[in-house]
Scaffold this motif. Structure first.
Motif, mmCIF file in Angstrom:
data_model
loop_
_atom_site.group_PDB
_atom_site.id
_atom_site.type_symbol
_atom_site.label_atom_id
_atom_site.label_comp_id
_atom_site.label_asym_id
_atom_site.label_seq_id
_atom_site.Cartn_x
_atom_site.Cartn_y
_atom_site.Cartn_z
ATOM 1 N N ARG A 45 0.848 -1.197 0.000
ATOM 2 C CA ARG A 45 0.000 0.000 0.000
ATOM 3 C C ARG A 45 0.882 1.246 0.000
ATOM 4 O O ARG A 45 1.958 1.256 0.597
ATOM 5 C CB ARG A 45 -0.934 0.013 1.211
ATOM 6 N N ILE A 46 0.401 2.263 -0.685
ATOM 7 C CA ILE A 46 1.115 3.540 -0.760
ATOM 8 C C ILE A 46 0.317 4.561 0.040
ATOM 9 O O ILE A 46 -0.892 4.707 -0.157
ATOM 10 C CB ILE A 46 1.278 4.011 -2.220
ATOM 11 N N VAL A 47 0.998 5.238 0.952
ATOM 12 C CA VAL A 47 0.384 6.234 1.821
ATOM 13 C C VAL A 47 0.954 7.604 1.474
ATOM 14 O O VAL A 47 2.171 7.777 1.445
ATOM 15 C CB VAL A 47 0.654 5.927 3.313
ATOM 16 N N ALA A 48 0.073 8.561 1.229
ATOM 17 C CA ALA A 48 0.489 9.958 1.038
ATOM 18 C C ALA A 48 0.281 10.685 2.358
ATOM 19 O O ALA A 48 -0.828 10.701 2.895
ATOM 20 C CB ALA A 48 -0.322 10.624 -0.063
ATOM 21 N N ILE A 49 1.343 11.249 2.878
ATOM 22 C CA ILE A 49 1.244 12.034 4.101
ATOM 23 C C ILE A 49 0.927 13.470 3.725
ATOM 24 O O ILE A 49 1.571 14.055 2.859
ATOM 25 C CB ILE A 49 2.539 11.938 4.933
ATOM 26 N N CYS A 50 -0.080 14.015 4.373
ATOM 27 C CA CYS A 50 -0.495 15.402 4.161
ATOM 28 C C CYS A 50 -0.492 16.123 5.494
ATOM 29 O O CYS A 50 -0.574 15.507 6.554
ATOM 30 C CB CYS A 50 -1.905 15.457 3.567
ATOM 31 N N GLY A 51 -0.451 17.443 5.421
ATOM 32 C CA GLY A 51 -0.508 18.272 6.616
ATOM 33 C C GLY A 51 0.345 19.504 6.433
ATOM 34 O O GLY A 51 1.106 19.622 5.466
ATOM 35 N N SER A 52 0.234 20.392 7.393
ATOM 36 C CA SER A 52 1.034 21.609 7.372
ATOM 37 C C SER A 52 2.504 21.257 7.532
ATOM 38 O O SER A 52 2.860 20.368 8.318
ATOM 39 C CB SER A 52 0.608 22.532 8.515
ATOM 40 N N THR A 53 3.361 21.970 6.803
ATOM 41 C CA THR A 53 4.792 21.705 6.931
ATOM 42 C C THR A 53 5.319 22.119 8.305
ATOM 43 O O THR A 53 6.450 21.780 8.645
ATOM 44 C CB THR A 53 5.606 22.396 5.815
ATOM 45 N N ARG A 54 4.504 22.795 9.104
ATOM 46 C CA ARG A 54 4.932 23.067 10.482
ATOM 47 C C ARG A 54 5.054 21.763 11.270
ATOM 48 O O ARG A 54 5.673 21.721 12.311
ATOM 49 C CB ARG A 54 3.997 24.049 11.174
ATOM 50 N N PHE A 55 4.448 20.690 10.730
ATOM 51 C CA PHE A 55 4.496 19.380 11.372
ATOM 52 C C PHE A 55 5.521 18.450 10.704
ATOM 53 O O PHE A 55 5.369 17.231 10.761
ATOM 54 C CB PHE A 55 3.109 18.727 11.360
ATOM 55 N N MET A 56 6.556 18.996 10.073
ATOM 56 C CA MET A 56 7.556 18.163 9.394
ATOM 57 C C MET A 56 8.180 17.123 10.335
ATOM 58 O O MET A 56 8.332 15.962 9.926
ATOM 59 C CB MET A 56 8.634 19.012 8.726
ATOM 60 N N PRO A 57 8.535 17.452 11.579
ATOM 61 C CA PRO A 57 9.074 16.393 12.455
ATOM 62 C C PRO A 57 8.060 15.263 12.680
ATOM 63 O O PRO A 57 8.431 14.086 12.681
ATOM 64 C CB PRO A 57 9.400 17.125 13.761
ATOM 65 N N GLU A 58 6.793 15.621 12.833
ATOM 66 C CA GLU A 58 5.754 14.606 13.006
ATOM 67 C C GLU A 58 5.560 13.789 11.726
ATOM 68 O O GLU A 58 5.280 12.595 11.782
ATOM 69 C CB GLU A 58 4.436 15.260 13.432
ATOM 70 N N MET A 59 5.715 14.443 10.567
ATOM 71 C CA MET A 59 5.616 13.715 9.295
ATOM 72 C C MET A 59 6.756 12.709 9.174
ATOM 73 O O MET A 59 6.549 11.589 8.688
ATOM 74 C CB MET A 59 5.646 14.691 8.112
ATOM 75 N N THR A 60 7.945 13.091 9.620
ATOM 76 C CA THR A 60 9.089 12.176 9.583
ATOM 77 C C THR A 60 8.812 10.971 10.477
ATOM 78 O O THR A 60 9.099 9.826 10.097
ATOM 79 C CB THR A 60 10.372 12.913 10.011
ATOM 80 N N GLU A 61 8.242 11.200 11.638
ATOM 81 C CA GLU A 61 7.893 10.093 12.543
ATOM 82 C C GLU A 61 6.812 9.213 11.924
ATOM 83 O O GLU A 61 6.894 7.979 11.984
ATOM 84 C CB GLU A 61 7.425 10.650 13.898
#
Length: 129
Positions: A24-40
């Protein structure tokens, strides 16, 4: 007289991913202010055996690629197009963060218009909940 069903590009892509036995392929979305959370989230989704696509540029942090305001606006448009392509490619979307701004809200609406499941790290942030 019945016409044969011609598969849509989306159906062809889904068939190709299945034939290739892609995870499965997951696209992560959200504000770039959450870049550390996106990395996690990327780490956790990858560990779970999923392919992850996410924003690759944090234009809120200084960088030579977007130091010129005119070039930055053009880049922002291109990155928006690229991110919508990532959403089209994905099997599902994961929204990261507890704040949903206009851009993320538009990405969620776009994903849902395509029939993509949308998950949230903070379900209370779902604008449609």
């Amino acid at each position: 007289m019945s016409h044969p069903h011609l598969p849509t590009p989306e159906e062809k892509l889904a068939d190709a991913k299945q034939l290739l036995s892609l995870p499965r392929i997951v696209a992560i979305c959200g504000s770039t202010r959450f870049m550390p959370e996106m990395t996690e989230a990327d780490l956790r989704e990858t560990e779970a055996g999923r392919i992850v696509v996410k924003p690759g540029c944090d234009m809120k942090s200084p960088h030579a690629l977007w130091s010129d305001p005119v070039e930055a606006e053009a880049l922002k448009v291109r990155l928006g197009d690229l991110h919508r392509a990532k959403i089209r490619l994905a099997d599902e979307v994961l929204v990261v963060g507890d704040h949903i701004g206009d851009s993320t809200r538009a990405e969620i609406a776009y994903a849902r218009s395509l029939g993509k499941p949308v998950r949230f790290t903070h379900p209370e942030a779902d604008p449609d909940a």
